[in-house]
Scaffold this motif. Structure first.
Motif, PDB file in Angstrom:
ATOM      1  N   UNK A   8      43.341  49.357  35.008  1.00 31.69           N
ATOM      2  CA  UNK A   8      43.352  48.592  36.229  1.00 31.69           C
ATOM      3  C   UNK A   8      42.439  47.529  35.950  1.00 31.69           C
ATOM      4  N   UNK A   9      41.125  47.751  35.489  1.00 35.95           N
ATOM      5  CA  UNK A   9      40.107  46.564  35.193  1.00 35.95           C
ATOM      6  C   UNK A   9      40.663  45.582  34.317  1.00 35.95           C
ATOM      7  N   UNK A  10      41.322  46.099  33.169  1.00 35.45           N
ATOM      8  CA  UNK A  10      42.077  45.138  32.124  1.00 35.45           C
ATOM      9  C   UNK A  10      43.116  44.380  32.583  1.00 35.45           C
ATOM     10  N   UNK A  15      44.620  38.749  34.725  1.00 42.17           N
ATOM     11  CA  UNK A  15      44.991  37.936  35.986  1.00 42.17           C
ATOM     12  C   UNK A  15      44.061  37.187  36.535  1.00 42.17           C
ATOM     13  N   UNK A  16      42.729  37.229  35.968  1.00 42.32           N
ATOM     14  CA  UNK A  16      41.821  36.391  36.501  1.00 42.32           C
ATOM     15  C   UNK A  16      41.307  36.881  38.015  1.00 42.32           C
ATOM     16  N   UNK A  17      41.554  38.046  38.391  1.00 44.27           N
ATOM     17  CA  UNK A  17      41.110  38.558  39.556  1.00 44.27           C
ATOM     18  C   UNK A  17      39.635  38.790  39.790  1.00 44.27           C
ATOM     19  N   UNK A  18      39.220  38.309  40.607  1.00 44.22           N
ATOM     20  CA  UNK A  18      37.513  38.817  40.712  1.00 44.22           C
ATOM     21  C   UNK A  18      37.232  39.989  41.024  1.00 44.22           C
ATOM     22  N   UNK A  19      38.098  40.901  41.492  1.00 41.21           N
ATOM     23  CA  UNK A  19      37.967  42.268  42.002  1.00 41.21           C
ATOM     24  C   UNK A  19      37.701  43.165  40.601  1.00 41.21           C
ATOM     25  N   UNK A  25      31.118  45.598  36.969  1.00 42.85           N
ATOM     26  CA  UNK A  25      29.683  45.620  37.511  1.00 42.85           C
ATOM     27  C   UNK A  25      29.526  47.215  38.014  1.00 42.85           C
ATOM     28  N   UNK A  26      30.397  47.671  38.832  1.00 42.64           N
ATOM     29  CA  UNK A  26      30.112  49.193  39.485  1.00 42.64           C
ATOM     30  C   UNK A  26      30.206  50.186  38.467  1.00 42.64           C
ATOM     31  N   UNK A  58      33.686  37.336  32.086  1.00 48.39           N
ATOM     32  CA  UNK A  58      34.521  36.656  33.112  1.00 48.39           C
ATOM     33  C   UNK A  58      35.170  35.434  32.154  1.00 48.39           C
ATOM     34  N   UNK A  59      34.296  34.748  31.546  1.00 48.56           N
ATOM     35  CA  UNK A  59      34.831  33.419  30.731  1.00 48.56           C
ATOM     36  C   UNK A  59      35.883  33.806  29.576  1.00 48.56           C
ATOM     37  N   UNK A  60      35.693  34.728  29.057  1.00 48.86           N
ATOM     38  CA  UNK A  60      36.386  35.503  27.913  1.00 48.86           C
ATOM     39  C   UNK A  60      37.376  36.481  28.216  1.00 48.86           C
ATOM     40  N   UNK A  61      37.590  36.768  29.456  1.00 52.85           N
ATOM     41  CA  UNK A  61      38.427  37.887  29.811  1.00 52.85           C
ATOM     42  C   UNK A  61      39.833  37.885  29.209  1.00 52.85           C
TER      43      UNK A  61
END
Length: 179
Positions: A8-10, A15-19, A25-26, A58-61
């Motif tokens: 899910x995180x991947x 998609x560049x989704x901030x979630x 982090x969590x 985030x920048x290299x996601x």
């Protein structure tokens, strides 16, 4: 960590989704902080490096490739490299700030030097040895009169007398009209 949460995180990262950042982090911040702290051995640096790690993630996601490494392995590498960079940067800055051995505090520009006094050590060397020893201790080694007395095992009064006489002799060299 379940594979479905990791997937899910991947997917959110792709998609560049901030979630994705919140989930990262969590679920990973504590582990990554532990890795970073081991490298930096400094809590403040570790906190900065952890923040930089998440910015880099985030920048290299979009560069993350699940075929090359698991998500944690990718995060671990970014965190470790960021910590190493942070530590190097801190050490370089610290070395530049603290350069006692490279200090130019005592280096005078040649224009401000009195050319007549450049041969001071030479003139001191021409004095009686008992005056030389005292003048060298006080002026060239930076001792106080008390320290010179203790170091040279000469009574303080004798140190003061030899200093006075030695300076008087030097004064004759530098100001011959006073004789």
């Amino acid at each position: 960590m379940s594979n479905s949460l990791e997937q899910q995180i991947v997917d959110l990262l792709a998609k560049g989704d901030k979630k994705a950042l919140n989930l990262l982090y969590e679920n990973y911040a504590d582990s990554l902080y532990g890795v970073i702290l081991k490298v930096t051995i400094n809590e403040e640096l570790a906190q900065d490096a952890l923040q930089e790690t998440f910015v880099k993630v985030w920048k290299n996601a979009k560069k993350y490739d699940a075929k090359k490494a698991k998500l944690f392995t990718w995060l671990f590498r970014i965190a470790k490299n960021t910590a190493i960079d942070k530590l190097r940067s801190f050490n370089n800055r610290f070395e530049k700030e603290v350069q006692i051995d490279k200090s130019n505090v005592y280096i005078l520009p040649t224009a401000s030097l009195n050319q007549d006094v450049l041969d001071l050590k030479e003139h001191v060397a021409r004095l009686d040895e008992k005056y030389q020893i005292v003048l060298k201790a006080l002026f060239f080694e930076g001792m106080t009169q008390q320290e010179a007395s203790e170091e040279l095992d000469i009574p303080l009064g004798t140190i003061k007398s030899r200093l006075k006489i030695g300076l008087r002799e030097l004064k004759k060299v530098y100001d011959p009209e006073i004789n």
